[in-house]
Structures are given as structure tokens and as C-alpha cells.
Design an enzyme around this catalytic site. Structure first.
Site, PDB file in Angstrom:
ATOM      1  N   ARG A  17      92.368 -40.261  14.698  1.00 16.42           N
ATOM      2  CA  ARG A  17      91.044 -40.347  15.336  1.00 16.42           C
ATOM      3  C   ARG A  17      90.945 -41.627  16.139  1.00 16.42           C
ATOM      4  O   ARG A  17      91.881 -42.444  16.139  1.00 16.42           O
ATOM      5  CB  ARG A  17      89.928 -40.269  14.287  1.00 16.42           C
ATOM      6  CG  ARG A  17      90.109 -41.231  13.131  1.00 16.42           C
ATOM      7  CD  ARG A  17      89.308 -40.774  11.896  1.00 16.42           C
ATOM      8  NE  ARG A  17      89.754 -41.453  10.690  1.00 16.42           N
ATOM      9  CZ  ARG A  17      89.179 -42.551  10.185  1.00 16.42           C
ATOM     10  NH1 ARG A  17      88.141 -43.069  10.785  1.00 16.42           N
ATOM     11  NH2 ARG A  17      89.657 -43.106   9.085  1.00 16.42           N
ATOM     12  N   THR A  39      96.778 -41.228   7.144  1.00 16.31           N
ATOM     13  CA  THR A  39      96.957 -41.238   5.690  1.00 16.31           C
ATOM     14  C   THR A  39      97.480 -39.899   5.180  1.00 16.31           C
ATOM     15  O   THR A  39      98.093 -39.839   4.123  1.00 16.31           O
ATOM     16  CB  THR A  39      95.648 -41.599   4.949  1.00 16.31           C
ATOM     17  OG1 THR A  39      94.633 -40.676   5.343  1.00 16.31           O
ATOM     18  CG2 THR A  39      95.186 -43.005   5.276  1.00 16.31           C
ATOM     19  N   TYR A 155      89.647 -59.260   7.766  1.00 13.97           N
ATOM     20  CA  TYR A 155      90.025 -58.528   8.978  1.00 13.97           C
ATOM     21  C   TYR A 155      90.530 -59.502  10.062  1.00 13.97           C
ATOM     22  O   TYR A 155      91.568 -59.268  10.687  1.00 13.97           O
ATOM     23  CB  TYR A 155      88.802 -57.749   9.465  1.00 13.97           C
ATOM     24  CG  TYR A 155      89.022 -56.878  10.674  1.00 13.97           C
ATOM     25  CD1 TYR A 155      89.673 -55.652  10.559  1.00 13.97           C
ATOM     26  CD2 TYR A 155      88.549 -57.248  11.928  1.00 13.97           C
ATOM     27  CE1 TYR A 155      89.854 -54.830  11.666  1.00 13.97           C
ATOM     28  CE2 TYR A 155      88.722 -56.438  13.031  1.00 13.97           C
ATOM     29  CZ  TYR A 155      89.373 -55.224  12.895  1.00 13.97           C
ATOM     30  OH  TYR A 155      89.553 -54.416  13.997  1.00 13.97           O
TER      31      TYR A 155
END
Ligand code: NAP
Length: 247
Positions: A17, A39, A155
Site C-alpha cells: 500500500r 508482512t 522513528y
């Protein structure tokens, strides 16, 4: 559109995506056989269909990018099925945002393991085939790795780490004709950024010099440049694609 990747194989992580899907489809438009990784293989079904619709071969693969052994097995199987590897795009990434004082060590370690460790595992597993093909590596970092961001210490650390990883590997592999570059996207409209309500998104857009949030396809076109003829003499660089957010 010039199919400069015809007969070549590209592997894109996080391809189910968002930005990764747009990258996979753009490389398919250039004629690449695309190995789409997320995944689970099932999650890449739509991307594979879109790549095939663009006139390319494509396959779906599932792995946790933080699992070095599984990544190595996956890269070996993709490379031997295709007879080589030419392009690697490390795009898979997650966020687990929290202010530092509340951030668990587990959330810090998992974000670094996926965003930075994942790229390391794929580069290590793919280095030999990429050396044979004088291939291209593109790592999707973030402007947050350049600027920092409150609530994203994990992050930001993972994304800043990608710069150091890319610079070092660029030096190590340049002698074999492999280029290694980063793209640092700003704020791009995907699932990762969908949490913002309309008012917050509008406010954010107004803070960006180009006055809008970016599209996944605009990152895919930056990848297209780095893996295409224009990027042949570019290595160890970061291409910031952020509408001016970081200036
Ligand atoms: P997204 O929509 O959340 O998609 C993340 C992708 O990564 C999915 O394909 C997901 O697969 C995959 N992924 C996550 N963890 C994984 C794991 N452990 N193993 C394998 N695959 C995994 O993200 P996005 O917005 O497109 O972002 C893509 C990249 O761009 C990320 O590295 C992100 O940090 C970076 N970036 C994004 C923005 C932005 O504004 N969106 C800005 C700067 C940088 P599943 O579908 O199977 O979960």
C-alpha cells in the site's frame, strides 16, 4: 514511457500500500519484473495486479523485514527465480509515536528493527546479486530523520540511521557500480498519515511551502529518477521530496 527496466528485477519492501505500492507500479511501468514484499503475500495482491496491468511480471512475498534469516531466504529465492536482481527499494516502515518520557524500550527497538534493521538485512542479502548487476539501492527515509519530530524519537532515529547506512554502503559498493541513495519524503497522503482530521491536515498543508500534502506517486517518481538513466552517476545522496517542509 521508456521501459528502461525491461528484463530487470526489482524488489520493493512495504509494497502492499501507500508509497511502496506506487513505487512498485512505477517500476512495473518501466518494464521491471517486480517482487512485492509486505508482512504477508496476500497483502500484496492488489499491487501485483496493478503491476501486471502495467504490463510487467510481478510476485508477492510475505516476510517480517526485521527477521534477518527470513529476509535472506526471501532474497535468495527471488534472485534465483529471476536469475538476478537489479533494483532494491527499502520502503517498509512503521511508526509507534510517543513522547520520549512515555516511550517504551520495546517501541523504540521495534521501530529501529523494522525501519533501519530491515534495510540492513535486505542490503546485506542483496549485495552480491546487486554487485553482479551494478544495481541500484534506494532507501526511503524521511525528513523527520533530518529535522527530528516531537513524539517520534524512535522513528527519527531509525530514519537518520538510514542516512549513515546508505552513505557507508554507497562507499563500500561504488567500486562494483552499485549506487545507494535515500529519499526523504515530507508529509505524504497514505495510511501512515491518515490519522489527521481534515482541519489538522489543512493546517499542516498551510505550513508546507508548496501548500499541499504530497502524493505517493511523487515519491515513486523520485525513485524512478534514481534507478533510471538520470541517476546513474548519483550515489550517497538524499533526495528530499517534501514540498519545502524542511527548508
Ligand atoms: P504505510 O501506508 O503504513 O505502509 C507501510 C508498508 O510497510 C506496508 O506495505 C506494510 O506492510 C510494510 N511493513 C510494515 N512493517 C513491516 C514489516 N515488519 N515487515 C514487512 N513489511 C512491513 O506507509 P507509507 O506511508 O506508504 O510509508 C512508506 C515508507 O515511507 C515508510 O518507510 C515511511 O516511514 C516512509 N515515509 C512516509 C511518509 C508519509 O508521510 N507517509 C513520510 C516520510 C517517510 P503490511 O501492509 O503487510 O502491513
Amino acid at each position: 514511457m521508456e521501459r528502461f527496466l525491461a528484463g530487470k528485477t526489482a524488489l520493493v519492501t512495504g509494497a502492499s500500500r501507500g508509497i511502496g505500492k506506487a513505487i512498485a507500479v512505477q517500476l512495473a511501468r518501466r518494464g521491471a519484473r517486480v517482487a512485492c514484499v509486505a508482512t504477508s503475500a496476500e497483502r500484496c495482491a492488489e499491487t501485483v495486479a496493478a503491476c501486471i496491468a502495467a504490463g510487467a511480471e510481478a510476485s508477492a512475498h510475505g516476510v517480517d523485514v526485521a527477521d534477518g534469516k527470513a529476509v535472506s531466504a526471501l532474497v535468495d529465492s527471488v534472485t534465483s527465480a529471476a536469475g538476478g536482481l537489479h533494483v532494491l527499494v527499502n520502503n517498509a516502515g512503521i511508526t509507534r509515536d510517543q513522547l520520549l518520557l512515555r516511550m517504551s524500550a520495546e517501541d523504540f527497538e521495534r521501530v529501529v528493527a523494522v525501519n533501519l534493521g530491515g534495510a540492513f538485512h535486505f542490503i546485506k542479502a542483496a549485495a552480491r546479486p546487486l554487485m553482479k548487476s551494478s544495481g541500484r539501492i534506494v532507501n526511503i527515509s524521511s525528513v523527520v530523520g533530518l529535522m527530528g519530530n516531537a513524539g517520534q524519537a524512535n522513528y527519527a532515529a531509525s530514519k537518520a540511521g538510514l542516512f549513515g547506512l546508505s552513505l557507508s554502503v554507497a562507499k563500500e559498493l561504488a567500486g562494483r557500480g552499485v549506487t545507494v541513495n535515500c529519499i526523504a519524503p515530507g508529509y505524504i497522503s497514505t495510511d501512515m498519515t491518515a490519522a489527521l482530521d481534515a482541519a489538522a491536515a489543512q493546517k499542516l498543508a498551510e505550513s508546507i511551502p508548496l501548500r499541499r500534502i504530497g502524493q505517493a506517486e511523487e515519491i515513486a517518481l523520485a525513485v524512478d529518477y534514481l534507478v533510471g538513466p538520470g541517476g546513474a552517476y548519483v550515489t550517497g545522496q538524499t533526495l528530499v521530496v517534501d514540498g519545502g517542509l524542511s527548508i
